[in-house]
Design a protein around this motif. Structure first.
Motif, short mmCIF file in Angstrom:
data_model
loop_
_atom_site.label_atom_id
_atom_site.label_comp_id
_atom_site.label_asym_id
_atom_site.label_seq_id
_atom_site.Cartn_x
_atom_site.Cartn_y
_atom_site.Cartn_z
N ARG A 1 17.35 -1.13 76.66
CA ARG A 1 18.05 0.35 77.29
C ARG A 1 17.68 1.46 76.31
NH1 ARG A 1 23.66 -1.83 79.53
NH2 ARG A 1 23.02 -3.71 80.60
N GLN A 2 17.70 1.01 74.95
CA GLN A 2 17.45 2.02 73.92
C GLN A 2 16.18 2.67 74.06
OE1 GLN A 2 19.74 3.78 72.02
NE2 GLN A 2 18.08 5.26 71.70
N MET A 3 15.13 1.56 74.19
CA MET A 3 13.64 1.93 74.13
C MET A 3 13.36 3.06 75.21
SD MET A 3 11.86 1.22 71.68
CE MET A 3 9.99 1.03 72.45
N LEU A 4 14.05 2.72 76.52
CA LEU A 4 13.65 3.27 77.69
C LEU A 4 14.39 4.73 77.59
CD1 LEU A 4 14.49 0.55 80.35
CD2 LEU A 4 12.30 1.61 79.98
N TYR A 5 15.63 4.83 77.06
CA TYR A 5 16.54 6.11 77.02
C TYR A 5 15.60 7.28 76.09
CZ TYR A 5 20.40 9.02 77.21
OH TYR A 5 21.29 10.12 77.16
N GLU A 6 14.84 6.44 75.33
CA GLU A 6 14.06 7.30 74.26
C GLU A 6 13.03 8.27 75.02
OE1 GLU A 6 12.09 8.81 70.58
OE2 GLU A 6 14.08 7.75 70.93
N GLU B 1 17.03 9.64 82.61
CA GLU B 1 17.27 9.63 83.96
C GLU B 1 16.52 8.54 84.75
OE1 GLU B 1 20.22 10.56 85.21
OE2 GLU B 1 20.67 11.08 83.38
N LEU B 2 15.85 7.75 84.29
CA LEU B 2 15.07 6.86 85.04
C LEU B 2 15.89 6.23 85.96
CD1 LEU B 2 12.25 5.16 84.70
CD2 LEU B 2 13.16 3.46 83.19
N THR B 3 15.24 5.95 87.09
CA THR B 3 15.83 5.20 88.35
C THR B 3 15.56 3.46 88.07
OG1 THR B 3 15.59 6.74 89.90
CG2 THR B 3 15.85 4.53 90.54
N LEU B 4 16.59 2.83 87.96
CA LEU B 4 16.33 1.14 87.67
C LEU B 4 16.51 0.48 89.07
CD1 LEU B 4 18.47 0.86 84.56
CD2 LEU B 4 15.77 0.92 84.75
N VAL C 1 20.03 -3.86 92.77
CA VAL C 1 20.99 -2.87 92.52
C VAL C 1 20.10 -1.72 92.19
CG1 VAL C 1 23.00 -2.06 91.08
CG2 VAL C 1 22.78 -4.52 91.80
N LYS C 2 20.47 -0.47 92.47
CA LYS C 2 19.84 0.64 92.29
C LYS C 2 20.45 1.70 91.61
CE LYS C 2 16.61 4.32 94.45
NZ LYS C 2 16.17 4.75 95.51
N LEU C 3 20.31 2.07 90.25
CA LEU C 3 20.88 3.12 89.46
C LEU C 3 20.07 3.92 88.70
CD1 LEU C 3 23.27 1.38 86.79
CD2 LEU C 3 21.45 0.26 88.03
N THR C 4 20.73 4.79 87.89
CA THR C 4 19.79 5.53 87.00
C THR C 4 19.90 4.72 85.32
OG1 THR C 4 21.58 7.24 86.36
CG2 THR C 4 19.84 7.60 88.15
N LEU C 5 19.32 4.92 84.56
CA LEU C 5 19.67 4.73 83.12
C LEU C 5 20.79 5.30 82.61
CD1 LEU C 5 18.51 2.87 80.96
CD2 LEU C 5 17.01 4.76 80.01
N MET D 1 23.88 3.59 81.19
CA MET D 1 24.10 3.85 79.28
C MET D 1 24.38 5.16 79.21
SD MET D 1 21.10 2.88 76.82
CE MET D 1 21.22 3.70 74.85
N PRO D 2 25.77 5.57 79.80
CA PRO D 2 26.09 6.98 79.56
C PRO D 2 26.21 7.30 77.97
CG PRO D 2 27.94 5.58 80.07
CD PRO D 2 26.68 4.66 80.21
N HIS D 3 26.24 8.37 77.76
CA HIS D 3 26.20 8.90 76.25
C HIS D 3 25.40 8.22 75.50
CE1 HIS D 3 29.85 10.73 77.79
NE2 HIS D 3 30.39 9.60 78.09
N GLY D 4 24.04 7.92 75.92
CA GLY D 4 22.87 7.19 75.28
C GLY D 4 22.38 8.31 73.86
N PHE D 5 21.95 7.53 73.04
CA PHE D 5 21.25 8.57 71.87
C PHE D 5 19.80 8.32 72.17
CE2 PHE D 5 19.46 8.30 67.67
CZ PHE D 5 19.76 9.43 67.23
#
Length: 131
Positions: free
Chosen positions: A91-96, A100-103, A113-117, A121-125
């Protein structure tokens, strides 16, 4: 490519997984805006911390080929009855690169299940947190 087709492509990666310890293969397929797809599988190691997940395998392949800010969708699949959620490190690597990637997170019956990263992972760093 439809969402289901991307999920099916990720499922083809299960057979390439190297999982002598967990016996839990995972496959991934990462799509870029231009339609390029990078696939990945998990590769375990006797030094467990050296194991790399399918999602990070696909991501590192994409980045090494020049893609950095154009990721649109990622399918993650496993042989479980529950969705095969990305681990915290993935999750952290993708968030970098794509908050807003669609998973598309699939179960062994190929439903997903379809959702965004960002939803996962709200409030990601990420890089903006370094400003």
């Amino acid at each position: 490519m439809t969402d289901q087709e991307l999920v099916e492509l990720a499922f083809t990666m299960l057979e390439r997984s190297y999982v002598p310890y967990s016996h839990f293969p995972v496959g991934a397929a990462l799509e870029c805006a231009d339609g390029t797809i990078f696939t990945g599988c998990n590769v375990e190691n006797a030094a467990f911390g050296s194991t790399i997940c399918a999602e990070r395998t696909a991501l590192v392949k994409a980045v090494s080929e020049g893609h950095r800010d154009d990721f649109t969708r990622l399918a993650v699949v496993g042989n479980s009855t529950e969705p095969c959620w990305p681990c915290g490190a993935c999750r952290q690597m993708l968030y970098e690169f794509a908050p807003e990637l669609t998973l598309l997170v699939a179960r062994k019956d190929h439903s997903f299940v379809k959702l965004t990263l960002g939803e996962l992972m709200p409030h990601g760093f990420g890089p903006k947190g370094m400003d």
